[in-house]
Design an enzyme around this catalytic site. Structure first.
Site, PDB file in Angstrom:
ATOM      1  N   ASP A   1     -13.384 -25.593   1.247  1.00  0.00           N
ATOM      2  CA  ASP A   1     -12.341 -26.455   1.815  1.00  0.00           C
ATOM      3  C   ASP A   1     -12.790 -27.910   1.820  1.00  0.00           C
ATOM      4  OD1 ASP A   1      -9.836 -27.030   2.898  1.00  0.00           O
ATOM      5  OD2 ASP A   1     -10.483 -26.663   4.963  1.00  0.00           O
TER       6      ASP A   1
ATOM      7  N   LYS B   1     -16.786 -25.475  19.623  1.00  0.00           N
ATOM      8  CA  LYS B   1     -15.707 -24.784  18.920  1.00  0.00           C
ATOM      9  C   LYS B   1     -15.537 -23.424  19.579  1.00  0.00           C
ATOM     10  CE  LYS B   1     -13.953 -23.602  14.357  1.00  0.00           C
ATOM     11  NZ  LYS B   1     -14.186 -23.758  12.907  1.00  0.00           N
TER      12      LYS B   1
END
Length: 179
Positions: A101, A10
């Protein structure tokens, strides 16, 4: 160096869509978490241009809703899968971390049928300010009302997200119709 391992890289986006502070906070949150149901942080650093990066444990799997449909999972299997997800989220809560989330795309089921919670990109440490000051990239059908209004948050926001996922796994549709 000196070893091989598969991971998911990432990187910070060059367009600045994700701020450095949030990215570094995600790395720090992940460094604290240790549970078999949560993808682990393997490494992290800063590249030559000064942008942070991290390597997460690679989870080869599909989102939990796709797994349930593809395997024609029974209601009991779907509930059992969500209990495993709740165990992982509970472990994060014990480390004072909120995911914020939870949605099917952030819970992958691997080829061995093991559920893995991923993407703590908007996670929050509970020992920090309880206000959600910034606008977060939320998935409305799974977001607790507190997240949508900016009210103080706590473990109930993840319970709400998990309950919304369980509703979708049981009913075949999200609990909130956005159309």
């Amino acid at each position: 160096g000196g070893f091989e391992q598969r991971g998911a890289l990432k990187l910070m986006r060059a367009d600045g869509a994700l701020d450095t502070a949030r990215f570094e906070a995600e790395r720090q949150v992940l460094a604290r978490l240790d549970h078999p149901g949560i993808a682990r942080l393997l490494d992290g650093g800063i590249d030559a241009d000064g942008h942070p990066w991290m390597v997460m444990e690679r989870v080869d799997g599909v989102p939990i809703d796709q797994w349930a449909a593809a395997t024609v999972a029974t209601l009991e299997q779907r509930i059992t899968a969500m209990i495993a997800v709740l165990d992982a989220v509970g472990s994060a809560h014990r480390m004072l971390v909120l995911h914020r989330d939870l949605k099917p795309a952030n819970v992958l089921v691997d080829k061995d049928g093991r559920e893995r919670v991923i993407d703590f990109g908007i996670a929050k440490r509970m020992d920090l300010s309880d206000q959600t000051a910034e606008m977060l990239p939320l998935s409305a059908p799974y977001a607790a009302p507190e997240l949508l209004t900016g009210a103080p948050v706590g473990p109930p926001v993840d319970v709400y997200g998990a309950a919304a996922m369980l509703y979708e796994l049981a009913a075949g549709r999200p609990p909130v119709d956005l159309s």
